[in-house]
Scaffold this motif. Structure first.
Motif, short mmCIF file in Angstrom:
data_model
loop_
_atom_site.label_atom_id
_atom_site.label_comp_id
_atom_site.label_asym_id
_atom_site.label_seq_id
_atom_site.Cartn_x
_atom_site.Cartn_y
_atom_site.Cartn_z
N VAL A 118 0.86 -1.19 0.00
CA VAL A 118 0.00 0.00 0.00
C VAL A 118 0.90 1.24 0.00
O VAL A 118 2.01 1.22 0.52
CB VAL A 118 -0.95 0.02 1.21
CG1 VAL A 118 -1.91 -1.17 1.17
CG2 VAL A 118 -0.18 0.02 2.52
N ARG A 119 0.38 2.31 -0.60
CA ARG A 119 1.11 3.59 -0.64
C ARG A 119 0.32 4.63 0.14
O ARG A 119 -0.90 4.78 -0.05
CB ARG A 119 1.29 4.05 -2.08
CG ARG A 119 1.98 5.42 -2.19
CD ARG A 119 1.90 6.00 -3.57
NE ARG A 119 2.76 5.28 -4.50
CZ ARG A 119 2.33 4.67 -5.59
NH1 ARG A 119 1.04 4.67 -5.88
NH2 ARG A 119 3.16 4.05 -6.41
N LEU A 120 1.01 5.37 1.02
CA LEU A 120 0.38 6.43 1.79
C LEU A 120 0.60 7.77 1.07
O LEU A 120 1.70 8.07 0.59
CB LEU A 120 0.98 6.51 3.19
CG LEU A 120 0.83 5.25 4.06
CD1 LEU A 120 1.46 5.48 5.42
CD2 LEU A 120 -0.63 4.87 4.22
N HIS A 121 -0.45 8.58 1.02
CA HIS A 121 -0.38 9.92 0.42
C HIS A 121 -0.21 10.95 1.52
O HIS A 121 -0.73 10.74 2.63
CB HIS A 121 -1.66 10.22 -0.37
CG HIS A 121 -1.81 9.41 -1.62
ND1 HIS A 121 -2.17 9.97 -2.83
CD2 HIS A 121 -1.65 8.09 -1.87
CE1 HIS A 121 -2.24 9.02 -3.76
NE2 HIS A 121 -1.94 7.86 -3.19
N PRO A 122 0.44 12.04 1.21
CA PRO A 122 1.14 12.38 -0.04
C PRO A 122 2.63 12.02 0.02
O PRO A 122 3.41 12.50 -0.80
CB PRO A 122 0.96 13.90 -0.10
CG PRO A 122 1.02 14.33 1.34
CD PRO A 122 0.38 13.21 2.14
N PHE A 200 -4.77 6.54 0.51
CA PHE A 200 -3.80 5.48 0.22
C PHE A 200 -4.17 4.78 -1.07
O PHE A 200 -5.32 4.85 -1.55
CB PHE A 200 -3.72 4.49 1.38
CG PHE A 200 -4.89 3.54 1.44
CD1 PHE A 200 -4.76 2.23 0.98
CD2 PHE A 200 -6.12 3.95 1.93
CE1 PHE A 200 -5.84 1.35 1.03
CE2 PHE A 200 -7.20 3.07 1.97
CZ PHE A 200 -7.05 1.77 1.52
N ASP A 201 -3.19 4.08 -1.64
CA ASP A 201 -3.40 3.26 -2.84
C ASP A 201 -3.18 1.80 -2.50
O ASP A 201 -2.26 1.44 -1.76
CB ASP A 201 -2.40 3.65 -3.95
CG ASP A 201 -2.55 5.10 -4.39
OD1 ASP A 201 -3.65 5.65 -4.21
OD2 ASP A 201 -1.55 5.66 -4.89
N ILE A 202 -4.04 0.95 -3.05
CA ILE A 202 -3.82 -0.50 -3.02
C ILE A 202 -4.21 -1.03 -4.40
O ILE A 202 -5.38 -0.97 -4.79
CB ILE A 202 -4.63 -1.18 -1.89
CG1 ILE A 202 -4.40 -2.70 -1.93
CG2 ILE A 202 -6.10 -0.82 -1.94
CD1 ILE A 202 -4.95 -3.42 -0.71
N GLY A 203 -3.22 -1.49 -5.15
CA GLY A 203 -3.48 -1.87 -6.53
C GLY A 203 -3.94 -0.64 -7.31
O GLY A 203 -3.42 0.47 -7.15
N PRO A 204 -4.95 -0.79 -8.13
CA PRO A 204 -5.45 0.35 -8.92
C PRO A 204 -6.40 1.26 -8.13
O PRO A 204 -6.84 2.28 -8.64
CB PRO A 204 -6.18 -0.34 -10.07
CG PRO A 204 -6.68 -1.61 -9.47
CD PRO A 204 -5.64 -2.04 -8.48
N GLU A 252 -0.19 15.45 -8.82
CA GLU A 252 -1.12 16.22 -7.97
C GLU A 252 -1.30 15.59 -6.60
O GLU A 252 -1.56 16.27 -5.61
CB GLU A 252 -2.48 16.39 -8.65
CG GLU A 252 -3.16 15.07 -9.05
CD GLU A 252 -2.83 14.68 -10.49
OE1 GLU A 252 -3.65 13.97 -11.10
OE2 GLU A 252 -1.75 15.09 -10.98
N ASP A 253 -1.14 14.26 -6.53
CA ASP A 253 -1.25 13.58 -5.24
C ASP A 253 -0.02 13.88 -4.37
O ASP A 253 -0.13 13.99 -3.15
CB ASP A 253 -1.38 12.06 -5.44
CG ASP A 253 -2.73 11.70 -6.04
OD1 ASP A 253 -3.69 12.45 -5.81
OD2 ASP A 253 -2.80 10.67 -6.75
N LYS A 254 1.15 14.02 -4.99
CA LYS A 254 2.34 14.33 -4.23
C LYS A 254 2.28 15.74 -3.64
O LYS A 254 2.80 15.99 -2.55
CB LYS A 254 3.58 14.21 -5.12
CG LYS A 254 3.90 12.80 -5.57
CD LYS A 254 5.17 12.77 -6.39
CE LYS A 254 5.50 11.34 -6.83
NZ LYS A 254 6.74 11.30 -7.63
N ASP A 255 1.63 16.65 -4.35
CA ASP A 255 1.55 18.03 -3.89
C ASP A 255 0.43 18.24 -2.90
O ASP A 255 0.39 19.26 -2.19
CB ASP A 255 1.35 18.97 -5.09
CG ASP A 255 2.54 18.92 -6.04
OD1 ASP A 255 3.65 18.59 -5.55
OD2 ASP A 255 2.35 19.22 -7.23
N ALA A 256 -0.51 17.27 -2.81
CA ALA A 256 -1.64 17.42 -1.90
C ALA A 256 -1.18 17.28 -0.46
O ALA A 256 -0.21 16.62 -0.14
CB ALA A 256 -2.72 16.39 -2.23
#
Length: 257
Positions: A118-122, A200-204, A252-256
């Motif tokens: 899983v990826r956590l934003h941002p 967060f992201d999990i897969g698509p 845009e997700d990195k800047d959020a």
């Protein structure tokens, strides 16, 4: 008178001669015994000769059997020493598994494995999550949790690991949505935890979800995905692990925030 004496003397002489010529009884017995001994000796010699002949025959049989055994062993050794053709196993072509892709089920739910990234934003931090249908809510590893107030609301400042090994941490601030008490088997009183929101992201799939914060240093994985995230979105295939790939993070997700 003289004649009478001569006659008497002759008579005595004849008697003495007769006694001398007659064999004594003891001499007869000795002769008889000698004959018996000779006969017994001859029989013994014959018996010994028979035994020697049988022994020679037995030895000959043993020698013949040994010779036959040696010939058999030599034949076996010759067969073993023969060069045999090496066994060539047919080469089995290696099968390449096709790239695993997310597979929706009939009602558009995503199939996830027992473990997924899983990826956590941002922050773009990628961690391993254990997918647990038995857990009510999701949980995130958080260290040094500090409560403070901002604009009249409860906030928390904490550190999140940047990798699964916990070799480095980043500091994060989040508004507390609520406080929950988690009852575990190791504690009857339970643990009061803050609940915050993370994208967060999990897969698509990319979504926002609630995570309760807790020190998970004693656990193997820093993230736990519970039913609050799985419900109506995903189903779990426990026979799979890391079956989903994370797409590149959008700018845009990195800047959020």
């Amino acid at each position: 008178m003289r004649k009478a004496l001569l006659l008497l003397g002759g008579t005595l002489l004849l008697q003495a001669c007769a006694q001398t010529q007659a064999p004594a009884p003891a001499e007869k017995d000795i002769n008889h015994l000698q004959v018996q001994l000779d006969t017994l000796h001859d029989r013994q010699n014959q018996h010994l000769a028979t035994l020697e002949a049988k022994q020679a025959q037995a030895q000959q049989q043993i020698l013949s059997a040994q010779a036959a055994q040696q010939a058999t062993l030599a034949a076996i050794a010759a067969k073993l020493n023969e060069k045999q053709q090496p066994v060539v196993c047919p080469q089995t072509p290696q099968l390449q598994c096709p790239e695993t892709k997310p597979m929706p089920v009939k009602d558009d739910k995503l199939v996830v494995g027992a473990l997924e990234k899983v990826r956590l934003h941002p922050s773009d931090v990628v961690l391993t999550a254990r997918i647990d249908t038995g857990a009510t809510s999701a949980s995130l590893d958080a260290r040094d949790i500090q409560k403070f107030e901002r604009d009249g609301a409860d906030w928390v400042r904490f550190k999140v690991p940047t990798d699964d090994k916990g070799s480095d941490y980043m500091e994060v601030e989040r508004k507390v949505l609520r406080w929950v008490r988690i009852i575990q088997s190791s504690s009857e009183d339970g643990e009061r935890r803050p609940v915050v929101e993370f994208k967060f992201d999990i897969g698509p799939i990319s979504q926002k979800a609630e995570f309760n914060l807790s020190d998970r240093s004693h656990l193997e994985f820093p993230v736990l995905i519970g039913r609050n995230i799985l419900k109506d979105v995903m189903v779990v295939d426990v026979g799979k692990e890391y079956s989903l790939k994370l797409p590149p993070m959008k700018a845009e997700d990195k800047d959020a925030k």
